[in-house]
Design a protein around this motif. Sequence first.
Motif, PDB file in Angstrom:
ATOM      1  N   SER A  53       0.843  -1.192   0.000  1.00 46.93           N
ATOM      2  CA  SER A  53       0.000   0.000   0.000  1.00 46.93           C
ATOM      3  C   SER A  53       0.884   1.249   0.000  1.00 46.93           C
ATOM      4  O   SER A  53       2.096   1.187   0.244  1.00 46.93           O
ATOM      5  N   ASP A 110      -4.388   3.092  -1.267  1.00 42.09           N
ATOM      6  CA  ASP A 110      -5.015   2.288  -0.221  1.00 42.09           C
ATOM      7  C   ASP A 110      -6.320   1.644  -0.675  1.00 42.09           C
ATOM      8  O   ASP A 110      -6.602   0.483  -0.355  1.00 42.09           O
ATOM      9  N   PHE A 129      -5.565  -1.211  -3.042  1.00 40.41           N
ATOM     10  CA  PHE A 129      -4.894  -2.273  -2.280  1.00 40.41           C
ATOM     11  C   PHE A 129      -5.908  -3.138  -1.541  1.00 40.41           C
ATOM     12  O   PHE A 129      -5.894  -4.364  -1.638  1.00 40.41           O
ATOM     13  N   THR A 130      -6.812  -2.517  -0.795  1.00 38.98           N
ATOM     14  CA  THR A 130      -7.721  -3.284   0.066  1.00 38.98           C
ATOM     15  C   THR A 130      -8.822  -3.987  -0.710  1.00 38.98           C
ATOM     16  O   THR A 130      -9.385  -4.965  -0.212  1.00 38.98           O
ATOM     17  N   ARG A 158      -7.730  -3.748   7.732  1.00 37.45           N
ATOM     18  CA  ARG A 158      -7.665  -3.177   6.380  1.00 37.45           C
ATOM     19  C   ARG A 158      -8.686  -3.809   5.444  1.00 37.45           C
ATOM     20  O   ARG A 158      -9.208  -3.146   4.537  1.00 37.45           O
TER      21      ARG A 158
END
Length: 299
Positions: free
Chosen positions: A37, A53, A56-57, A78
């Motif tokens: 991230s 972010d 990424f999640t 996360r």
Amino acid sequence: MAIHRIGLVLHPVRDTSAQVEAIQRWAATHDGEVVLSEGDRARAIDGVAVLDDGTFTTTVDGLISLGGDGTMLGALRRVADAPVPVLGVNMGNLGFLAEIGPDELPQALDRLVVDNFTIEPHSGLEVRLGGEEAPTIAFNDVAISRVPGAGSVQASMAVDGRRYGYYRCDALIVATPTGSTAYNYAAGGPVVSPAAQGMLVTPASPMSGISRPLMLGPGEALRVELLAAAGRPALEVDGDVRGHLAPGDVVDVVFRPDAGFVVRFDAAAHQQRQRLKLSLLDLPLLPDELRELGAPTTG
């Protein structure tokens, strides 16, 4: 198990470069992609992509946490909106969540691709302050903690809208069964099987009011309201301070089953090591002293 995009969550200060390189080498030979991230951009190596972010999640197929329990709790949080499996590699001392040590990582990765593992669901707590729509997720505990010089925690409690009583204490801890071995345990609360469902409510250093731990069922909603003499305690989620409260503030907590998924290779052996590590907490020895005795200090 088809994991094409592996997300890494790194300990904030420990050197995890050797493990990141090992994972990247493994992924390169297994049609996989390793990503970090944005917050870990400075620690990226060649071949490891850095994503914002949100991407990424929402796009990883699984996470590998390189650190201690705090790092793994952060990894679980996360992806709490859309849980994916999280493998914990313990880079610290007495880790309770992470199952393997750094030297076991290559074998663990090979076991992932042949489905030689199980998924262990973990419950969580949805925490809302003042009627917030989006909850914060806690996997161990949420605590309302006294700040030195700012007065004690004084709060009333309601369960499913019914007044239950009040607390005057140094901290009020609401824990998951998994989190019963953390702050709750240190405050004298009971250890609860991770297979149990529900929330533990435990006061630390109670001075008046409710003085004993309480176990609530999984369907019961908890509301804590700070009284006029409450001071300005801190609100902690899994040990991280999320802000400070004031008299009149309301904290709502509800239980969420299956809020996260943890990779397990040998659940029975892991539980046995947990019991041993819990007993070591009662010894007046530092981690380095435990190593000198030959006691296990990694997962």
